[in-house]
Write a protein that holds these residues in place. Structure first.
Motif, PDB file in Angstrom:
ATOM      1  N   THR A  15      59.480  46.970  74.545  1.00  0.00           N
ATOM      2  CA  THR A  15      59.839  47.921  73.487  1.00  0.00           C
ATOM      3  C   THR A  15      61.060  47.426  72.716  1.00  0.00           C
ATOM      4  O   THR A  15      61.073  47.416  71.479  1.00  0.00           O
ATOM      5  N   LYS A  16      62.082  47.010  73.452  1.00  0.00           N
ATOM      6  CA  LYS A  16      63.303  46.519  72.802  1.00  0.00           C
ATOM      7  C   LYS A  16      63.043  45.228  72.034  1.00  0.00           C
ATOM      8  O   LYS A  16      63.577  45.023  70.940  1.00  0.00           O
ATOM      9  N   LEU A  17      62.206  44.352  72.601  1.00  0.00           N
ATOM     10  CA  LEU A  17      61.890  43.086  71.931  1.00  0.00           C
ATOM     11  C   LEU A  17      61.154  43.342  70.619  1.00  0.00           C
ATOM     12  O   LEU A  17      61.481  42.759  69.584  1.00  0.00           O
ATOM     13  N   ARG A  18      60.173  44.229  70.647  1.00  0.00           N
ATOM     14  CA  ARG A  18      59.422  44.542  69.417  1.00  0.00           C
ATOM     15  C   ARG A  18      60.319  45.192  68.374  1.00  0.00           C
ATOM     16  O   ARG A  18      60.186  44.922  67.184  1.00  0.00           O
ATOM     17  N   ALA A  19      61.249  46.020  68.820  1.00  0.00           N
ATOM     18  CA  ALA A  19      62.203  46.634  67.885  1.00  0.00           C
ATOM     19  C   ALA A  19      63.092  45.555  67.261  1.00  0.00           C
ATOM     20  O   ALA A  19      63.345  45.563  66.046  1.00  0.00           O
ATOM     21  N   LEU A  20      63.546  44.627  68.067  1.00  0.00           N
ATOM     22  CA  LEU A  20      64.386  43.534  67.576  1.00  0.00           C
ATOM     23  C   LEU A  20      63.618  42.659  66.590  1.00  0.00           C
ATOM     24  O   LEU A  20      64.146  42.267  65.550  1.00  0.00           O
ATOM     25  N   LEU A  21      62.364  42.367  66.917  1.00  0.00           N
ATOM     26  CA  LEU A  21      61.535  41.582  66.002  1.00  0.00           C
ATOM     27  C   LEU A  21      61.372  42.312  64.684  1.00  0.00           C
ATOM     28  O   LEU A  21      61.410  41.699  63.603  1.00  0.00           O
ATOM     29  N   LYS A  54      60.438  39.444  62.066  1.00  0.00           N
ATOM     30  CA  LYS A  54      59.854  38.252  62.699  1.00  0.00           C
ATOM     31  C   LYS A  54      58.660  38.660  63.549  1.00  0.00           C
ATOM     32  O   LYS A  54      58.545  39.808  63.970  1.00  0.00           O
ATOM     33  N   SER A  55      57.788  37.677  63.812  1.00  0.00           N
ATOM     34  CA  SER A  55      56.626  37.924  64.665  1.00  0.00           C
ATOM     35  C   SER A  55      56.784  37.144  65.966  1.00  0.00           C
ATOM     36  O   SER A  55      57.682  36.307  66.107  1.00  0.00           O
ATOM     37  N   LEU A  56      55.878  37.386  66.892  1.00  0.00           N
ATOM     38  CA  LEU A  56      55.912  36.651  68.154  1.00  0.00           C
ATOM     39  C   LEU A  56      55.696  35.158  67.921  1.00  0.00           C
ATOM     40  O   LEU A  56      56.278  34.320  68.602  1.00  0.00           O
ATOM     41  N   LYS A  57      54.865  34.824  66.934  1.00  0.00           N
ATOM     42  CA  LYS A  57      54.639  33.404  66.619  1.00  0.00           C
ATOM     43  C   LYS A  57      55.923  32.742  66.151  1.00  0.00           C
ATOM     44  O   LYS A  57      56.182  31.576  66.463  1.00  0.00           O
ATOM     45  N   ASP A  58      56.739  33.456  65.397  1.00  0.00           N
ATOM     46  CA  ASP A  58      58.025  32.902  64.960  1.00  0.00           C
ATOM     47  C   ASP A  58      58.919  32.604  66.153  1.00  0.00           C
ATOM     48  O   ASP A  58      59.573  31.556  66.212  1.00  0.00           O
ATOM     49  N   ILE A  59      58.945  33.512  67.114  1.00  0.00           N
ATOM     50  CA  ILE A  59      59.783  33.329  68.298  1.00  0.00           C
ATOM     51  C   ILE A  59      59.286  32.140  69.113  1.00  0.00           C
ATOM     52  O   ILE A  59      60.074  31.322  69.580  1.00  0.00           O
ATOM     53  N   ILE A  60      57.972  32.029  69.252  1.00  0.00           N
ATOM     54  CA  ILE A  60      57.406  30.902  70.002  1.00  0.00           C
ATOM     55  C   ILE A  60      57.756  29.588  69.318  1.00  0.00           C
ATOM     56  O   ILE A  60      58.113  28.604  69.974  1.00  0.00           O
ATOM     57  N   ALA A  97      53.779  25.656  68.778  1.00  0.00           N
ATOM     58  CA  ALA A  97      53.511  26.217  67.465  1.00  0.00           C
ATOM     59  C   ALA A  97      52.844  25.211  66.536  1.00  0.00           C
ATOM     60  O   ALA A  97      52.314  25.582  65.502  1.00  0.00           O
ATOM     61  N   ALA A  98      52.853  23.932  66.898  1.00  0.00           N
ATOM     62  CA  ALA A  98      52.308  22.896  66.019  1.00  0.00           C
ATOM     63  C   ALA A  98      50.843  23.137  65.705  1.00  0.00           C
ATOM     64  O   ALA A  98      50.426  23.111  64.555  1.00  0.00           O
ATOM     65  N   LYS A  99      50.025  23.389  66.698  1.00  0.00           N
ATOM     66  CA  LYS A  99      48.600  23.630  66.509  1.00  0.00           C
ATOM     67  C   LYS A  99      48.196  24.820  67.368  1.00  0.00           C
ATOM     68  O   LYS A  99      48.051  24.681  68.571  1.00  0.00           O
ATOM     69  N   PRO A 100      48.025  25.968  66.759  1.00  0.00           N
ATOM     70  CA  PRO A 100      47.660  27.128  67.562  1.00  0.00           C
ATOM     71  C   PRO A 100      46.301  26.946  68.225  1.00  0.00           C
ATOM     72  O   PRO A 100      45.383  26.404  67.628  1.00  0.00           O
ATOM     73  N   GLY A 101      46.213  27.364  69.467  1.00  0.00           N
ATOM     74  CA  GLY A 101      44.951  27.259  70.198  1.00  0.00           C
ATOM     75  C   GLY A 101      44.746  25.926  70.869  1.00  0.00           C
ATOM     76  O   GLY A 101      43.810  25.731  71.604  1.00  0.00           O
ATOM     77  N   ARG A 102      45.603  24.980  70.599  1.00  0.00           N
ATOM     78  CA  ARG A 102      45.480  23.651  71.204  1.00  0.00           C
ATOM     79  C   ARG A 102      46.792  23.287  71.880  1.00  0.00           C
ATOM     80  O   ARG A 102      47.855  23.525  71.327  1.00  0.00           O
ATOM     81  N   PRO A 103      46.723  22.705  73.052  1.00  0.00           N
ATOM     82  CA  PRO A 103      47.960  22.253  73.671  1.00  0.00           C
ATOM     83  C   PRO A 103      48.546  21.087  72.885  1.00  0.00           C
ATOM     84  O   PRO A 103      47.818  20.318  72.256  1.00  0.00           O
ATOM     85  N   ALA A 104      49.838  21.006  72.898  1.00  0.00           N
ATOM     86  CA  ALA A 104      50.507  19.929  72.178  1.00  0.00           C
ATOM     87  C   ALA A 104      50.193  18.586  72.821  1.00  0.00           C
ATOM     88  O   ALA A 104      50.077  18.486  74.037  1.00  0.00           O
ATOM     89  N   PRO A 105      50.033  17.542  72.014  1.00  0.00           N
ATOM     90  CA  PRO A 105      49.746  16.234  72.596  1.00  0.00           C
ATOM     91  C   PRO A 105      50.952  15.717  73.369  1.00  0.00           C
ATOM     92  O   PRO A 105      52.099  16.006  73.021  1.00  0.00           O
ATOM     93  N   ALA A 106      50.668  14.980  74.397  1.00  0.00           N
ATOM     94  CA  ALA A 106      51.741  14.394  75.199  1.00  0.00           C
ATOM     95  C   ALA A 106      52.435  13.313  74.382  1.00  0.00           C
ATOM     96  O   ALA A 106      51.800  12.626  73.579  1.00  0.00           O
ATOM     97  N   PRO A 107      53.731  13.181  74.528  1.00  0.00           N
ATOM     98  CA  PRO A 107      54.426  12.144  73.774  1.00  0.00           C
ATOM     99  C   PRO A 107      53.901  10.765  74.154  1.00  0.00           C
ATOM    100  O   PRO A 107      53.602  10.499  75.314  1.00  0.00           O
ATOM    101  N   GLU A 108      53.795   9.907  73.154  1.00  0.00           N
ATOM    102  CA  GLU A 108      53.247   8.573  73.405  1.00  0.00           C
ATOM    103  C   GLU A 108      54.255   7.730  74.167  1.00  0.00           C
ATOM    104  O   GLU A 108      55.455   7.812  73.939  1.00  0.00           O
TER     105      GLU A 108
END
Length: 122
Positions: free
Chosen positions: A38-44, A49-55, A63-74
Motif C-alpha cells: 500500500t505504501k509503495l503504491r502510494a509512493l509510486l 512512476k510505475s513498477l517497470k520504472d522501479i525495476i 528492463a532491457a527486454k521485457p519477457g526475456r532474461p538479460a543475456p549473460a555478459p560476453e
C-alpha cells in the motif's frame, strides 16, 4: 460422479479454502506485506512512476527486454598461447608446441620426468 457428490466435494473444498483464508488474515507477515504494498503504491503515485520504472532503476538488465532474461555478459577472448621450444640435451631434438599435448613431449616426460623436461625449455 453424480452432481450431488460433485457439489458436496466442491462445497468441502470451498470450506477448506475459506478456513485457510481466515487463518491468513491474522498473520502478521501478511499484514506487513499488505502495508508495504500500500505504501509503495502510494509512493509510486506521488512520483508518477510505475513498477517497470522501479525495476529499470534497480536492475537495468531486466528492463532491457521485457519477457526475456538479460543475456549473460560476453567473456573476453582467450589470450593466444605462446609457443614453447623444448630441446632434448641427449638427442638434440627440438619440439615446438603451444600446449602440453604433444606426442614427443609426452614421451620425454614419461621417460625423463616432467620437471626435467620443463628444464629443457628454451
Amino acid at each position: 460422479m453424480s452432481k450431488l457428490a460433485e457439489f458436496r466435494q466442491l462445497e468441502r473444498h470451498l470450506a477448506e479454502q475459506l478456513a485457510a483464508l481466515e487463518a491468513m488474515k491474522g498473520d502478521k507477515g501478511l499484514e506487513q506485506e499488505i502495508e508495504f504494498e500500500t505504501k509503495l503504491r502510494a509512493l509510486l503515485g506521488d512520483y508518477n512512476k510505475s513498477l517497470k520504472d522501479i525495476i529499470s532503476v534497480l536492475d537495468p538488465r531486466l528492463a532491457a527486454k521485457p519477457g526475456r532474461p538479460a543475456p549473460a555478459p560476453e567473456k573476453a577472448p582467450r589470450k593466444p598461447r605462446s609457443v614453447k621450444v623444448y630441446k632434448n640435451p641427449h638427442t638434440g631434438e627440438v619440439v615446438e608446441t603451444k600446449g602440453g599435448n604433444h606426442k614427443t613431449l609426452k614421451e620425454w616426460k614419461s621417460e625423463h620426468g616432467s620437471d626435467t623436461v620443463e628444464s629443457w625449455l628454451s
